[in-house]
Design a protein around this motif. Structure first.
Motif, PDB file in Angstrom:
ATOM      1  N   VAL A  82       2.117   2.785 -19.912  1.00  0.00           N
ATOM      2  CA  VAL A  82       0.715   2.870 -19.421  1.00  0.00           C
ATOM      3  C   VAL A  82       1.224   1.454 -17.748  1.00  0.00           C
ATOM      4  O   VAL A  82       0.825   2.353 -16.221  1.00  0.00           O
ATOM      5  N   GLN A  83       2.743   0.498 -17.723  1.00  0.00           N
ATOM      6  CA  GLN A  83       2.909   0.165 -16.778  1.00  0.00           C
ATOM      7  C   GLN A  83       3.029   1.103 -16.005  1.00  0.00           C
ATOM      8  O   GLN A  83       3.256   0.678 -14.395  1.00  0.00           O
ATOM      9  N   THR A  84       4.353   2.057 -16.625  1.00  0.00           N
ATOM     10  CA  THR A  84       4.814   3.048 -15.954  1.00  0.00           C
ATOM     11  C   THR A  84       3.650   3.648 -14.966  1.00  0.00           C
ATOM     12  O   THR A  84       3.769   3.892 -13.373  1.00  0.00           O
ATOM     13  N   LEU A  85       2.732   4.009 -15.425  1.00  0.00           N
ATOM     14  CA  LEU A  85       1.738   4.811 -14.484  1.00  0.00           C
ATOM     15  C   LEU A  85       0.774   4.088 -14.124  1.00  0.00           C
ATOM     16  O   LEU A  85       0.822   4.530 -12.682  1.00  0.00           O
ATOM     17  N   LYS A  86       1.024   2.891 -14.181  1.00  0.00           N
ATOM     18  CA  LYS A  86       0.341   1.401 -13.092  1.00  0.00           C
ATOM     19  C   LYS A  86       1.437   2.219 -12.064  1.00  0.00           C
ATOM     20  O   LYS A  86       0.840   1.962 -10.393  1.00  0.00           O
ATOM     21  N   SER A  87       2.494   1.666 -11.956  1.00  0.00           N
ATOM     22  CA  SER A  87       3.089   1.575 -10.683  1.00  0.00           C
ATOM     23  C   SER A  87       3.776   2.994 -10.393  1.00  0.00           C
ATOM     24  O   SER A  87       3.635   3.013  -8.519  1.00  0.00           O
ATOM     25  N   ARG A  88       3.261   3.665 -10.951  1.00  0.00           N
ATOM     26  CA  ARG A  88       4.053   6.167 -10.137  1.00  0.00           C
ATOM     27  C   ARG A  88       1.901   6.463  -8.949  1.00  0.00           C
ATOM     28  O   ARG A  88       2.420   6.609  -8.586  1.00  0.00           O
ATOM     29  N   VAL A  89       1.053   5.789 -10.047  1.00  0.00           N
ATOM     30  CA  VAL A  89      -0.595   6.406  -8.878  1.00  0.00           C
ATOM     31  C   VAL A  89      -0.121   5.236  -7.971  1.00  0.00           C
ATOM     32  O   VAL A  89      -0.353   5.337  -6.884  1.00  0.00           O
ATOM     33  N   ALA A  90      -0.337   3.488  -8.103  1.00  0.00           N
ATOM     34  CA  ALA A  90       0.422   2.644  -7.036  1.00  0.00           C
ATOM     35  C   ALA A  90       0.728   3.093  -5.562  1.00  0.00           C
ATOM     36  O   ALA A  90       1.059   3.263  -4.633  1.00  0.00           O
ATOM     37  N   ARG A  91       2.491   3.644  -6.707  1.00  0.00           N
ATOM     38  CA  ARG A  91       3.931   4.087  -5.304  1.00  0.00           C
ATOM     39  C   ARG A  91       2.636   5.763  -4.647  1.00  0.00           C
ATOM     40  O   ARG A  91       3.853   5.467  -3.262  1.00  0.00           O
TER      41      ARG A  91
END
Length: 159
Positions: A82-91
């Motif tokens: 979920v944290q990875t998903l958050k960072s990918r969406v933010a990028r």
């Protein structure tokens, strides 16, 4: 000397216990991975049986998936993915020139960027004789002139 030996044996025992714990976690992860693979195969088989595309399954369950994801994103103890998903969406949003944290600010800057652009310089209103200097942003008087007379007309007033 015996004390060092006992300490080493104790450390070895602790490490072996940790190894066993990690091996159990790895076995659980393998079972979950097998479950995901089996689930994927079942989805493909169901889609074929009922002559559906996989995307139709996703659309049918989309709202629940989105609600679940939003709940996960708000959870501080969310899994790593979920944290990875958050960072990918933010990028991705950052590359697109949008930011998930800006929200209202983005809307405000969008309205400001919609403001007519004039070249830097001095402008004289022929009706009133007033002169305004534009440096970076349109001064209030210049914006009022644009509203009243139109951008093209005000552009002609540059001196």
């Amino acid at each position: 000397m015996f004390q060092e030996y006992e300490q080493l044996e104790q450390q070895i025992a602790e490490h072996q216990a940790r190894i066993e714990e990690l091996q159990e976690q790895m076995a659980q992860a393998e079972r979950k991975k097998d479950g995901v693979i089996a689930f994927d195969k079942a989805l493909v088989n169901l889609a074929a049986e009922y002559q559906m595309e996989e995307e139709e399954f996703f659309v049918a369950r989309g709202r629940q998936v989105v609600e679940w994801l939003v709940d996960q994103l708000n959870d501080e103890d969310a899994p790593d993915y979920v944290q990875t998903l958050k960072s990918r969406v933010a990028r991705h949003l950052k590359k697109e020139g949008d930011s998930p944290r800006r929200g209202r600010r983005a809307a405000a800057t969008a309205s400001k960027s919609a403001e007519p652009k004039l070249e830097t310089g001095h402008y004289r209103n022929p009706y009133t004789g007033a002169t305004v200097e534009k440096k970076k942003r349109n001064p209030k008087a210049l914006s009022q002139w644009i509203d009243e007379y139109g951008l093209e007309t005000v552009k002609e007033w540059k001196i």
